[in-house]
Scaffold this motif. Structure first.
Motif, PDB file in Angstrom:
ATOM      1  N   HIS A   1       6.524   6.215   7.063  1.00 26.21           N
ATOM      2  CA  HIS A   1       5.546   6.940   6.738  1.00 26.21           C
ATOM      3  C   HIS A   1       5.183   8.290   7.265  1.00 26.21           C
ATOM      4  O   HIS A   1       5.676   8.528   8.388  1.00 26.21           O
ATOM      5  CB  HIS A   1       4.196   6.031   7.072  1.00 26.21           C
ATOM      6  CG  HIS A   1       3.687   6.192   8.339  1.00 26.21           C
ATOM      7  ND1 HIS A   1       4.023   5.534   9.382  1.00 26.21           N
ATOM      8  CD2 HIS A   1       2.522   6.559   9.015  1.00 26.21           C
ATOM      9  CE1 HIS A   1       3.241   5.748  10.529  1.00 26.21           C
ATOM     10  NE2 HIS A   1       2.468   6.590  10.039  1.00 26.21           N
TER      11      HIS A   1
ATOM     12  N   SER B   1       1.799   4.259   2.839  1.00 31.80           N
ATOM     13  CA  SER B   1       0.590   4.865   3.163  1.00 31.80           C
ATOM     14  C   SER B   1       0.509   4.616   4.539  1.00 31.80           C
ATOM     15  O   SER B   1       0.997   3.895   5.140  1.00 31.80           O
ATOM     16  CB  SER B   1      -0.815   4.802   2.661  1.00 31.80           C
ATOM     17  OG  SER B   1      -1.152   3.250   2.703  1.00 31.80           O
ATOM     18  N   SER B   2      -0.599   5.650   5.253  1.00 31.80           N
ATOM     19  CA  SER B   2      -0.685   5.289   6.812  1.00 31.80           C
ATOM     20  C   SER B   2      -1.495   4.153   7.071  1.00 31.80           C
ATOM     21  O   SER B   2      -1.307   3.720   8.236  1.00 31.80           O
ATOM     22  CB  SER B   2      -1.526   6.561   7.237  1.00 31.80           C
ATOM     23  OG  SER B   2      -2.828   6.476   6.536  1.00 31.80           O
ATOM     24  N   THR B   3      -1.838   3.531   5.969  1.00 29.68           N
ATOM     25  CA  THR B   3      -2.648   2.211   6.342  1.00 29.68           C
ATOM     26  C   THR B   3      -1.925   1.158   5.708  1.00 29.68           C
ATOM     27  O   THR B   3      -2.394  -0.207   5.755  1.00 29.68           O
ATOM     28  CB  THR B   3      -4.104   2.361   5.510  1.00 29.68           C
ATOM     29  OG1 THR B   3      -3.715   2.413   4.060  1.00 29.68           O
ATOM     30  CG2 THR B   3      -5.060   3.408   5.900  1.00 29.68           C
ATOM     31  N   SER B   4      -0.733   1.278   5.521  1.00 26.13           N
ATOM     32  CA  SER B   4       0.407   0.091   5.110  1.00 26.13           C
ATOM     33  C   SER B   4       0.534  -0.861   6.068  1.00 26.13           C
ATOM     34  O   SER B   4       0.589  -0.490   7.257  1.00 26.13           O
ATOM     35  CB  SER B   4       1.551   0.758   4.552  1.00 26.13           C
ATOM     36  OG  SER B   4       2.371  -0.435   4.247  1.00 26.13           O
TER      37      SER B   4
ATOM     38  N   LEU C   1       0.852  -1.237  -0.139  1.00 27.97           N
ATOM     39  CA  LEU C   1      -0.028  -0.012   0.029  1.00 27.97           C
ATOM     40  C   LEU C   1       0.866   1.299  -0.227  1.00 27.97           C
ATOM     41  O   LEU C   1       0.763   2.132   1.025  1.00 27.97           O
ATOM     42  CB  LEU C   1      -1.128   0.141   1.185  1.00 27.97           C
ATOM     43  CG  LEU C   1      -1.936  -1.117   1.400  1.00 27.97           C
ATOM     44  CD1 LEU C   1      -2.810  -0.957   2.507  1.00 27.97           C
ATOM     45  CD2 LEU C   1      -2.681  -1.232   0.150  1.00 27.97           C
TER      46      LEU C   1
END
Length: 172
Positions: free
Chosen positions: A172, A135-138, A121
């Motif tokens: 990140h 990304s912050s959701t990786s 991600l």
């Protein structure tokens, strides 16, 4: 041909390797006692080769190599041991995913631990010049080992021990 070619002991840390013809990181000849950590390798033939052969100064094998906290994604082959390798190599907390031929090929009955097997991600994947930061959701966020970790990321930003180190070359 190779992104980084290493033939001695030392450290390969905090690199971004994108679209090279063969291995993103290739250990060969007299390579041993190498730390490979916090690298991002994508869209190459092979992500990381840990191996030894065609020796100059030793008789091998490549042993005591640590492969920690790397992203190896979307290559033809993932992480591979080749040639003469020892039983003391370790593979921990890497994100290894979507490498077409295989994700892992280890010798001597070795295994890997803490592996994340899901898309990294990235912030800007699919762009003509991709942004390979997580990304912050990786799933890479906060999952790297502090052992051997770089204190700063590829851009020179501090890695955050409080919230956890991120796998790959970027925090990140």
């Amino acid at each position: 041909i190779q992104g980084i070619y290493f033939s001695t002991s030392g450290t390969v840390k905090n690199n971004v390797i994108y679209r090279v013809a063969e291995a993103g990181i290739h250990l060969w000849h007299d390579a041993n006692n190498v730390v490979i950590t916090n690298n991002t390798v994508t869209e190459s033939n092979t992500g990381i080769i840990v191996g030894g052969g065609d020796y100059y100064h030793t008789k091998g094998p490549n042993d005591n190599t640590a492969v920690f906290s790397n992203i190896v994604y979307n290559n033809k082959m993932g992480i591979s041991e080749q040639g003469k390798t020892g039983t003391n190599n370790s593979y921990r907390n890497n994100l290894v995913y979507a490498n077409a031929q295989f994700n892992w090929s280890l010798n001597n009955g070795l295994s890997h631990s803490g592996t994340i097997s899901s898309p990294p991600l990235f912030v800007g994947e699919g762009a003509s010049v991709p942004n390979l930061k997580p990304s912050s959701t990786s799933p890479a966020v906060g999952q790297a080992l502090p052992t051997h970790a770089a204190t700063t990321d590829f851009d020179g930003r501090s890695r955050n021990a409080r919230t956890g180190y991120d796998i790959g070359a970027y925090q990140h």
